[in-house]
Design a protein around this motif. Sequence first.
Motif, PDB file in Angstrom:
ATOM      1  N   ILE B  55     -21.596  13.907 -39.172  1.00 46.31           N
ATOM      2  CA  ILE B  55     -21.539  14.010 -37.701  1.00 46.31           C
ATOM      3  C   ILE B  55     -22.915  13.763 -37.073  1.00 46.31           C
ATOM      4  O   ILE B  55     -23.041  13.026 -36.107  1.00 46.31           O
ATOM      5  N   HIS B  56     -23.936  14.395 -37.630  1.00 50.49           N
ATOM      6  CA  HIS B  56     -25.227  14.444 -36.935  1.00 50.49           C
ATOM      7  C   HIS B  56     -26.314  13.540 -37.507  1.00 50.49           C
ATOM      8  O   HIS B  56     -27.260  13.207 -36.818  1.00 50.49           O
ATOM      9  N   ALA B  57     -26.219  13.179 -38.794  1.00 52.56           N
ATOM     10  CA  ALA B  57     -27.402  12.597 -39.435  1.00 52.56           C
ATOM     11  C   ALA B  57     -27.173  11.235 -40.090  1.00 52.56           C
ATOM     12  O   ALA B  57     -28.021  10.761 -40.828  1.00 52.56           O
ATOM     13  N   TYR B  93     -21.553  27.707 -31.546  1.00 56.31           N
ATOM     14  CA  TYR B  93     -22.500  26.778 -30.927  1.00 56.31           C
ATOM     15  C   TYR B  93     -22.396  25.422 -31.611  1.00 56.31           C
ATOM     16  O   TYR B  93     -22.480  25.318 -32.830  1.00 56.31           O
ATOM     17  N   SER B  94     -22.189  24.389 -30.810  1.00 51.81           N
ATOM     18  CA  SER B  94     -22.045  23.051 -31.390  1.00 51.81           C
ATOM     19  C   SER B  94     -22.564  21.996 -30.439  1.00 51.81           C
ATOM     20  O   SER B  94     -22.473  22.142 -29.223  1.00 51.81           O
ATOM     21  N   THR B  95     -23.138  20.931 -30.999  1.00 54.52           N
ATOM     22  CA  THR B  95     -23.583  19.812 -30.170  1.00 54.52           C
ATOM     23  C   THR B  95     -22.692  18.587 -30.422  1.00 54.52           C
ATOM     24  O   THR B  95     -23.042  17.476 -30.045  1.00 54.52           O
ATOM     25  N   SER B  96     -21.545  18.798 -31.064  1.00 50.05           N
ATOM     26  CA  SER B  96     -20.661  17.675 -31.381  1.00 50.05           C
ATOM     27  C   SER B  96     -20.011  17.088 -30.130  1.00 50.05           C
ATOM     28  O   SER B  96     -19.826  17.776 -29.137  1.00 50.05           O
ATOM     29  N   THR B  97     -19.642  15.829 -30.251  1.00 48.08           N
ATOM     30  CA  THR B  97     -19.010  15.151 -29.120  1.00 48.08           C
ATOM     31  C   THR B  97     -17.521  15.489 -29.038  1.00 48.08           C
ATOM     32  O   THR B  97     -16.936  16.030 -29.971  1.00 48.08           O
ATOM     33  N   GLU B  98     -16.940  15.121 -27.903  1.00 44.76           N
ATOM     34  CA  GLU B  98     -15.510  15.339 -27.676  1.00 44.76           C
ATOM     35  C   GLU B  98     -14.687  14.652 -28.779  1.00 44.76           C
ATOM     36  O   GLU B  98     -13.710  15.201 -29.288  1.00 44.76           O
ATOM     37  N   GLN B  99     -15.118  13.460 -29.155  1.00 47.42           N
ATOM     38  CA  GLN B  99     -14.394  12.684 -30.177  1.00 47.42           C
ATOM     39  C   GLN B  99     -14.354  13.441 -31.516  1.00 47.42           C
ATOM     40  O   GLN B  99     -13.337  13.495 -32.184  1.00 47.42           O
ATOM     41  N   ILE B 100     -15.481  14.014 -31.869  1.00 49.65           N
ATOM     42  CA  ILE B 100     -15.569  14.779 -33.118  1.00 49.65           C
ATOM     43  C   ILE B 100     -14.681  16.025 -33.040  1.00 49.65           C
ATOM     44  O   ILE B 100     -13.982  16.381 -33.988  1.00 49.65           O
ATOM     45  N   ARG B 101     -14.687  16.653 -31.865  1.00 49.07           N
ATOM     46  CA  ARG B 101     -13.859  17.857 -31.683  1.00 49.07           C
ATOM     47  C   ARG B 101     -12.381  17.508 -31.797  1.00 49.07           C
ATOM     48  O   ARG B 101     -11.585  18.278 -32.334  1.00 49.07           O
ATOM     49  N   ASN B 102     -12.019  16.356 -31.281  1.00 55.23           N
ATOM     50  CA  ASN B 102     -10.613  15.940 -31.348  1.00 55.23           C
ATOM     51  C   ASN B 102     -10.145  15.731 -32.791  1.00 55.23           C
ATOM     52  O   ASN B 102      -8.955  15.754 -33.070  1.00 55.23           O
ATOM     53  N   MET B 103     -11.100  15.504 -33.686  1.00 56.06           N
ATOM     54  CA  MET B 103     -10.743  15.324 -35.096  1.00 56.06           C
ATOM     55  C   MET B 103     -10.658  16.652 -35.840  1.00 56.06           C
ATOM     56  O   MET B 103     -10.364  16.687 -37.023  1.00 56.06           O
ATOM     57  N   GLY B 104     -10.935  17.731 -35.121  1.00 59.86           N
ATOM     58  CA  GLY B 104     -10.808  19.049 -35.749  1.00 59.86           C
ATOM     59  C   GLY B 104     -12.131  19.644 -36.199  1.00 59.86           C
ATOM     60  O   GLY B 104     -12.157  20.664 -36.872  1.00 59.86           O
ATOM     61  N   PHE B 105     -13.232  18.982 -35.813  1.00 62.36           N
ATOM     62  CA  PHE B 105     -14.556  19.496 -36.186  1.00 62.36           C
ATOM     63  C   PHE B 105     -15.284  19.999 -34.931  1.00 62.36           C
ATOM     64  O   PHE B 105     -14.706  20.027 -33.863  1.00 62.36           O
ATOM     65  N   GLY B 106     -16.554  20.357 -35.126  1.00 66.73           N
ATOM     66  CA  GLY B 106     -17.348  20.758 -33.968  1.00 66.73           C
ATOM     67  C   GLY B 106     -16.989  22.125 -33.433  1.00 66.73           C
ATOM     68  O   GLY B 106     -17.143  22.408 -32.256  1.00 66.73           O
TER      69      GLY B 106
END
Lengths: 108, 139
Positions: B55-57, B93-106
């Motif tokens: 996700i981040h790196a 606390y998360s800095t993930s994007t909406e797209q990542i959250r929609n996949m079940g993460f973040g």
Amino acid sequence: MTVQELAQQLSLEPICQAEPDREVTGGYAGDLLSWVMGRAQSGDAWITIMSNNNVIAVATLTDAALVILAENVLPDPGVAQLAERKGINLYRSSEPVFSLCAKVAALL
Amino acid sequence: MAALNFHFDIDGEDFSSAGEASVEMKKKLRQLGFPSDVIRRCSIAMYEGEINMVIHANGGSADVAVYPDKIVIVLEDHGPGIPDVELAMQEGYSTSTEQIRNMGFGAGMGLPNMKRYTESLEIETQVGVGTKLTMVVAV
């Protein structure tokens, strides 16, 4: 109760029947994969509306007995094949998560 | 006693295959006969790290050293680093994007899960340079 027996009782539609004789010992419902990862137990029937490849990874790592895609969710392309490769029992149902949970709980 | 070492490259481009290294490690630990609880804790910790790296790196590497009494997992990336470790350690606390959250993460459970399921979690991070996590799971 085995995966196959549970699937019959709940009229689940099979997507991948990798190990139908596997014993189901509990249940878990959730869509946030990290949350599921940390809390689902080995042998659980995991009920979710997530449909991507990562569901198979989480099911493998938590050692879930089967995954049930609820609310008529269709698996993303390639997920069925991945489930087959990883030996994951994957089913789907038109029923909402809540009623599936209630039924699984009543059966176990 | 010398450790048994496993190295995994984490592909940062392919989100759909994220978790492959964790699944592979789980298989190896099972073959080596470790108790299921130990395997579970290693799997959770490594999977969270693997997902974070994707996700981040833009990916990274994982080195797993297996000893009779402990398993040491070192995850290293050359991503953006963690500006506020204390904040990142807070559940939710998360800095993930909406797209990542929609996949079940973040869900903001990554680092907290790594800490919860391991005996120790050491974080070395530098903004703009990368992050190195060292986790120890006791057998």
